[in-house]
Motif scaffolding. Structure first.
Motif, PDB file in Angstrom:
ATOM      1  N   ILE A  72       0.834  -1.203   0.000  1.00 40.70           N
ATOM      2  CA  ILE A  72       0.000   0.000   0.000  1.00 40.70           C
ATOM      3  C   ILE A  72       0.868   1.252   0.000  1.00 40.70           C
ATOM      4  O   ILE A  72       1.416   1.636   1.046  1.00 40.70           O
ATOM      5  N   PRO A  73       1.012   1.934  -1.159  1.00 39.38           N
ATOM      6  CA  PRO A  73       1.735   3.202  -1.218  1.00 39.38           C
ATOM      7  C   PRO A  73       0.804   4.403  -1.370  1.00 39.38           C
ATOM      8  O   PRO A  73       1.164   5.411  -1.984  1.00 39.38           O
ATOM      9  N   LEU A  74      -0.393   4.290  -0.835  1.00 39.83           N
ATOM     10  CA  LEU A  74      -1.386   5.354  -0.922  1.00 39.83           C
ATOM     11  C   LEU A  74      -0.971   6.554  -0.063  1.00 39.83           C
ATOM     12  O   LEU A  74      -0.071   6.446   0.768  1.00 39.83           O
ATOM     13  N   PRO A  75      -1.638   7.711  -0.217  1.00 38.62           N
ATOM     14  CA  PRO A  75      -1.379   8.852   0.669  1.00 38.62           C
ATOM     15  C   PRO A  75      -1.583   8.478   2.137  1.00 38.62           C
ATOM     16  O   PRO A  75      -2.363   7.567   2.456  1.00 38.62           O
ATOM     17  N   ASN A  76      -0.911   9.197   3.034  1.00 41.23           N
ATOM     18  CA  ASN A  76      -0.881   8.831   4.450  1.00 41.23           C
ATOM     19  C   ASN A  76      -2.257   8.628   5.073  1.00 41.23           C
ATOM     20  O   ASN A  76      -2.465   7.717   5.877  1.00 41.23           O
ATOM     21  N   HIS A  77      -3.219   9.491   4.698  1.00 38.09           N
ATOM     22  CA  HIS A  77      -4.529   9.392   5.337  1.00 38.09           C
ATOM     23  C   HIS A  77      -5.313   8.158   4.889  1.00 38.09           C
ATOM     24  O   HIS A  77      -6.342   7.820   5.495  1.00 38.09           O
ATOM     25  N   MET A  78      -4.825   7.479   3.851  1.00 41.16           N
ATOM     26  CA  MET A  78      -5.495   6.285   3.353  1.00 41.16           C
ATOM     27  C   MET A  78      -4.811   4.990   3.800  1.00 41.16           C
ATOM     28  O   MET A  78      -5.300   3.899   3.511  1.00 41.16           O
ATOM     29  N   HIS A  79      -3.704   5.102   4.511  1.00 36.83           N
ATOM     30  CA  HIS A  79      -2.960   3.907   4.902  1.00 36.83           C
ATOM     31  C   HIS A  79      -3.791   2.962   5.761  1.00 36.83           C
ATOM     32  O   HIS A  79      -3.990   1.789   5.407  1.00 36.83           O
ATOM     33  N   VAL A  80      -4.249   3.444   6.902  1.00 35.24           N
ATOM     34  CA  VAL A  80      -4.965   2.561   7.813  1.00 35.24           C
ATOM     35  C   VAL A  80      -6.309   2.098   7.244  1.00 35.24           C
ATOM     36  O   VAL A  80      -6.622   0.907   7.312  1.00 35.24           O
ATOM     37  N   PRO A  81      -7.132   2.994   6.658  1.00 36.64           N
ATOM     38  CA  PRO A  81      -8.400   2.505   6.111  1.00 36.64           C
ATOM     39  C   PRO A  81      -8.244   1.359   5.110  1.00 36.64           C
ATOM     40  O   PRO A  81      -8.995   0.377   5.167  1.00 36.64           O
ATOM     41  N   TRP A  82      -7.250   1.462   4.229  1.00 38.52           N
ATOM     42  CA  TRP A  82      -7.094   0.412   3.228  1.00 38.52           C
ATOM     43  C   TRP A  82      -6.333  -0.788   3.760  1.00 38.52           C
ATOM     44  O   TRP A  82      -6.559  -1.926   3.309  1.00 38.52           O
ATOM     45  N   ALA A  83      -5.465  -0.588   4.740  1.00 35.84           N
ATOM     46  CA  ALA A  83      -4.834  -1.736   5.393  1.00 35.84           C
ATOM     47  C   ALA A  83      -5.892  -2.556   6.123  1.00 35.84           C
ATOM     48  O   ALA A  83      -5.867  -3.796   6.097  1.00 35.84           O
ATOM     49  N   VAL A  84      -6.838  -1.864   6.763  1.00 31.77           N
ATOM     50  CA  VAL A  84      -7.934  -2.549   7.438  1.00 31.77           C
ATOM     51  C   VAL A  84      -8.759  -3.359   6.442  1.00 31.77           C
ATOM     52  O   VAL A  84      -9.082  -4.538   6.675  1.00 31.77           O
ATOM     53  N   LYS A  85      -9.098  -2.750   5.306  1.00 29.72           N
ATOM     54  CA  LYS A  85      -9.891  -3.462   4.295  1.00 29.72           C
ATOM     55  C   LYS A  85      -9.135  -4.662   3.748  1.00 29.72           C
ATOM     56  O   LYS A  85      -9.730  -5.716   3.460  1.00 29.72           O
ATOM     57  N   ALA A  86      -7.823  -4.505   3.590  1.00 32.04           N
ATOM     58  CA  ALA A  86      -7.022  -5.611   3.074  1.00 32.04           C
ATOM     59  C   ALA A  86      -7.002  -6.786   4.047  1.00 32.04           C
ATOM     60  O   ALA A  86      -7.142  -7.947   3.652  1.00 32.04           O
ATOM     61  N   ILE A  87      -6.829  -6.484   5.324  1.00 30.58           N
ATOM     62  CA  ILE A  87      -6.848  -7.542   6.336  1.00 30.58           C
ATOM     63  C   ILE A  87      -8.208  -8.224   6.366  1.00 30.58           C
ATOM     64  O   ILE A  87      -8.311  -9.458   6.428  1.00 30.58           O
ATOM     65  N   GLN A  88      -9.255  -7.418   6.308  1.00 29.49           N
ATOM     66  CA  GLN A  88     -10.603  -7.988   6.313  1.00 29.49           C
ATOM     67  C   GLN A  88     -10.866  -8.849   5.081  1.00 29.49           C
ATOM     68  O   GLN A  88     -11.701  -9.754   5.121  1.00 29.49           O
ATOM     69  N   ALA A  89     -10.120  -8.569   4.001  1.00 31.67           N
ATOM     70  CA  ALA A  89     -10.240  -9.380   2.779  1.00 31.67           C
ATOM     71  C   ALA A  89      -9.318 -10.592   2.820  1.00 31.67           C
ATOM     72  O   ALA A  89      -9.259 -11.360   1.859  1.00 31.67           O
ATOM     73  N   GLY A  90      -8.593 -10.763   3.917  1.00 34.30           N
ATOM     74  CA  GLY A  90      -7.731 -11.929   4.068  1.00 34.30           C
ATOM     75  C   GLY A  90      -6.369 -11.793   3.430  1.00 34.30           C
ATOM     76  O   GLY A  90      -5.723 -12.810   3.131  1.00 34.30           O
ATOM     77  N   LYS A  91      -5.898 -10.554   3.240  1.00 36.10           N
ATOM     78  CA  LYS A  91      -4.606 -10.323   2.600  1.00 36.10           C
ATOM     79  C   LYS A  91      -3.545  -9.924   3.633  1.00 36.10           C
ATOM     80  O   LYS A  91      -3.829  -9.206   4.590  1.00 36.10           O
ATOM     81  N   HIS A  92      -2.320 -10.365   3.400  1.00 31.46           N
ATOM     82  CA  HIS A  92      -1.177  -9.853   4.141  1.00 31.46           C
ATOM     83  C   HIS A  92      -0.930  -8.415   3.675  1.00 31.46           C
ATOM     84  O   HIS A  92      -1.250  -8.057   2.535  1.00 31.46           O
ATOM     85  N   VAL A  93      -0.324  -7.590   4.546  1.00 31.37           N
ATOM     86  CA  VAL A  93      -0.206  -6.163   4.248  1.00 31.37           C
ATOM     87  C   VAL A  93       1.208  -5.649   4.502  1.00 31.37           C
ATOM     88  O   VAL A  93       1.758  -5.825   5.597  1.00 31.37           O
TER      89      VAL A  93
END
Length: 335
Positions: A72-93
């Motif tokens: 995830i190389p998104l802007p800083n404010h998007m790091h946690v929201p998309w890391a959370v979605k990735a984990i919920q989708a069963g992905k390593h982050v």
């Protein structure tokens, strides 16, 4: 599975220019696909990088069962929201630094990661995995500079572009979040401990409202790390580690070149030794270690708790900016 199948959320420059090419050299990374909010942009990036899949949304990538892990190389404010979605989708982050906008965000991510022990989650502080930093820490650990006393760091670049996300205060822009996080991490990495308190002087841009020059002192209970970072300064970087009997200096501490050896200098007493570190791509090293942790179900080299601890220091620096005095890090009390 002999390789981890990676997907990338965003066509950000750090990913397409440095991280993805580095991970493509890894023996354990299969860079499968890249996502953008525009399928056209994603396809252009995939074609340029030789990646077989392109996605027109981040959600589409996370829904793909052929993706094991996401970078995830998104802007800083998007790091946690998309890391959370990735984990919920069963992905390593593997998420770019800083891990989030504040300690609360970082802790929320840690709690979610802890509830999914089958998934690996790591902050992408790539410098830590380069052999030059492993050598520097080895020298300090083995008494090569005597007792460590202070670390002095400098990291800067010049960026006056109003449309650059690093100049957007609401999105977590500014020098401390973007590059000041490195000297903070370095001091904790080399001294192998957590600081007690910090003091900071910060200059902010009148238009962007971001910090453009910051000088900070980080007190590790008698050991002092100092750094200056800036986004409106001539580009430069340096780290000097000083002890009672010697010092270590790294030539290019953070943006280590992937195509030539690195140099560090070790002084012990009057003798100075130049140490050449063989060529290494720190993004390849990072990809190797993260993927091996996934493949072997072992701990990642930098646990998410480290990212929380780094963010605690950043928050203390911002508190010191506002108060004009020493501020405690986390729950440590200051007299």
């Amino acid at each position: 599975m002999s390789k981890v199948r990676w997907g990338v959320l965003s066509t950000a420059k750090i990913g397409t220019v440095k991280v993805i090419p580095g991970m493509q050299k890894s023996a354990y990374c299969d860079m499968v696909g890249i996502a953008s909010r525009s399928l056209e942009n994603a396809q252009a990036a995939a074609d340029k990088l030789g990646m077989p899949k392109a996605y027109g949304s981040y959600e589409a990538l996370l829904e793909d069962p052929e993706i094991d892990a996401v970078y995830i190389p998104l802007p800083n404010h998007m790091h946690v929201p998309w890391a959370v979605k990735a984990i919920q989708a069963g992905k390593h982050v593997l998420c770019e630094k800083p891990i989030g906008l504040n300690v609360d965000e970082a802790r929320r991510l840690q709690e979610l990661a802890d509830s999914h022990p089958e998934l690996k989650v790591m902050e992408a502080f790539m410098y830590r995995h380069h052999p030059q930093w492993l050598k520097a820490r080895e020298i300090v650990r083995e008494g090569g500079i005597g007792t460590p006393v202070t670390i002095q760091s400098f990291f800067s670049y010049y960026n006056n572009n109003p449309s650059d996300i690093r100049n957007n205060a609401e999105w977590g822009g500014g020098g401390i979040m973007d590059i000041g996080c490195y000297p903070i991490s370095v001091s904790r990495f080399i001294l192998e401990g957590e600081p007690e308190k910090v003091m900071a002087s910060v200059t902010r841009d009148p238009e962007f409202k971001t910090d453009v020059v910051a000088s900070c002192m980080i007190d590790f209970g008698g050991l002092l790390a100092t750094f200056t970072c800036g986004t409106k300064l001539a580009p430069y970087q340096s780290v000097h580690i000083h002890g009672t009997e010697g010092r270590v200096e790294l030539q290019i501490p953070f943006n280590a070149p992937p195509d030539r050896p690195c140099i560090l200098w070790h002084q012990k007493g009057e003798e100075i030794t130049e140490i050449e570190i063989p060529t290494a791509d720190q993004y390849t090293c990072q990809g190797d270690l993260m993927s091996l942790a996934i493949l072997n179900d072992t701990e990642v080299p930098t646990p998410i708790s480290d990212a929380v601890a780094n963010m605690e220091v950043i928050e203390a620096i911002f508190r010191s900016e506002r108060s004009g005095r020493w501020e405690a890090v986390s729950h440590v009390l200051v007299d």
